[in-house]
Design an enzyme around this catalytic site. Structure first.
Site, mmCIF file in Angstrom:
data_model
loop_
_atom_site.group_PDB
_atom_site.id
_atom_site.type_symbol
_atom_site.label_atom_id
_atom_site.label_comp_id
_atom_site.label_asym_id
_atom_site.label_seq_id
_atom_site.Cartn_x
_atom_site.Cartn_y
_atom_site.Cartn_z
ATOM 1 N N TYR A 1 0.981 -1.231 -0.084
ATOM 2 C CA TYR A 1 -0.077 -0.020 0.150
ATOM 3 C C TYR A 1 0.791 1.292 0.024
ATOM 4 O O TYR A 1 0.442 2.299 -0.112
ATOM 5 C CB TYR A 1 -1.102 0.060 1.428
ATOM 6 C CG TYR A 1 -0.163 -0.121 2.571
ATOM 7 C CD1 TYR A 1 0.278 1.026 3.086
ATOM 8 C CD2 TYR A 1 -0.065 -1.496 3.053
ATOM 9 C CE1 TYR A 1 1.039 0.806 4.435
ATOM 10 C CE2 TYR A 1 0.842 -1.562 4.316
ATOM 11 C CZ TYR A 1 1.217 -0.276 4.973
ATOM 12 O OH TYR A 1 1.879 -0.624 6.022
ATOM 13 N N GLY A 2 2.021 1.238 0.183
ATOM 14 C CA GLY A 2 3.144 2.385 0.359
ATOM 15 C C GLY A 2 4.295 1.892 -0.748
ATOM 16 O O GLY A 2 4.124 1.700 -1.730
ATOM 17 N N SER A 3 5.453 2.023 0.028
ATOM 18 C CA SER A 3 6.931 1.853 -0.751
ATOM 19 C C SER A 3 6.892 0.581 -1.519
ATOM 20 O O SER A 3 7.808 0.542 -2.321
ATOM 21 C CB SER A 3 7.947 2.375 0.072
ATOM 22 O OG SER A 3 7.876 1.361 1.313
ATOM 23 N N GLU B 1 11.223 -3.317 6.695
ATOM 24 C CA GLU B 1 9.988 -2.464 7.167
ATOM 25 C C GLU B 1 10.358 -2.364 8.596
ATOM 26 O O GLU B 1 9.471 -1.621 9.146
ATOM 27 C CB GLU B 1 8.776 -3.479 6.912
ATOM 28 C CG GLU B 1 8.428 -3.532 5.537
ATOM 29 C CD GLU B 1 7.999 -2.141 4.783
ATOM 30 O OE1 GLU B 1 7.433 -1.302 5.494
ATOM 31 O OE2 GLU B 1 8.181 -2.029 3.809
#
Length: 243
Positions: free
Chosen positions: A55-57, A130
């Site tokens: 959903y991001g990087s 992460e």
């Protein structure tokens, strides 16, 4: 619709920031910690394919081989700048913000299918990418998503609201200033925002909150004098945060 947060605007305040390493006193996850987290995830693994929700990087840097990609909808969580960073895309003097999944609402993203032969190594790379601080605030868990007419279980990183890096909801003014000015040795928060919006748009996913934020960050950056001293941080935090 053309994105307002252009590369030219980012270049106005592009600056090289040296990595000073973990802050003194901060605890960092070690190899044994990563093995334990990976073992827990695998012990809870549902039957069949391993999927990862992006959903991001992860949309532009998944850090593992992808065998298949599908668009997916997640209910019960929403994408929000809910993690403080004092390294990577922020510093202790000017903290940045990173996206995580926070409770409530919904989130459209994609799921990646990991090749079966690479599951353990891929999860290990994912965890190390992460998560850094111990205890972490950006934590992995299995979630349920809807994709191409079926329900799937996938690994996703969500914000622990009790974690040391958790950022409670801020006024738009503060969020825009932080995203406009915070940067670290891997890049700026404004670049992170721009990349995320572009990657979502490339998949025909319009996140209205991020689209609104990128427009406001663009206006903020355009208003600044490149020769002037940057304003002091609008928000200060009293401890180091690495997600």
């Amino acid at each position: 619709m053309t994105i307002a947060l252009t590369e030219d605007l980012l270049a106005k305040f592009d600056r090289r920031i040296e990595d000073t390493g973990p802050a003194p006193g901060i605890k960092i996850l070690n190899d044994r910690d990563y093995r334990a987290i990976r073992a827990r995830l695998l012990a809870e693994r549902p039957p069949g394919t391993v999927w990862v929700f992006a959903y991001g990087s992860l949309l532009w840097n998944p850090c593992f081989d992808v065998e298949e990609e599908r668009k997916a909808m997640l209910h019960g969580w929403h994408r929000r700048f809910s993690l403080w960073l004092t390294r990577w895309r922020g510093t202790r003097e000017r903290p940045g913000l990173m996206l995580a999944l926070d409770r409530g609402g919904s989130c459209r993203g994609v799921v990646y299918r990991i090749p079966e032969h690479d599951v353990e190594a891929a999860i290990d790379r994912l965890l190390r990418r992460e998560m850094g601080a111990n205890p972490p605030t950006n934590v992995p868990r299995w979630i349920s998503v809807r994709s191409t007419g079926e329900n799937l279980r996938a690994i996703a990183f969500v914000a622990d609201r009790n974690g040391p890096a958790y950022a409670a909801t801020l006024p738009d003014e503060a969020t825009v200033e932080i995203l406009s000015l915070a940067a670290g040795h891997v890049g700026s928060c404004a670049d992170y925002l721009r990349r995320t919006v572009l990657q979502l748009e490339a998949r025909t996913i319009r996140d209205t909150t991020l689209w609104r934020l990128q427009a406001k960050v663009a206006v903020y950056l355009a208003s600044l004098d490149t020769d002037a001293t940057l304003p002091p941080p609008i928000v200060e935090i009293d401890h180091a945060c690495e997600g």
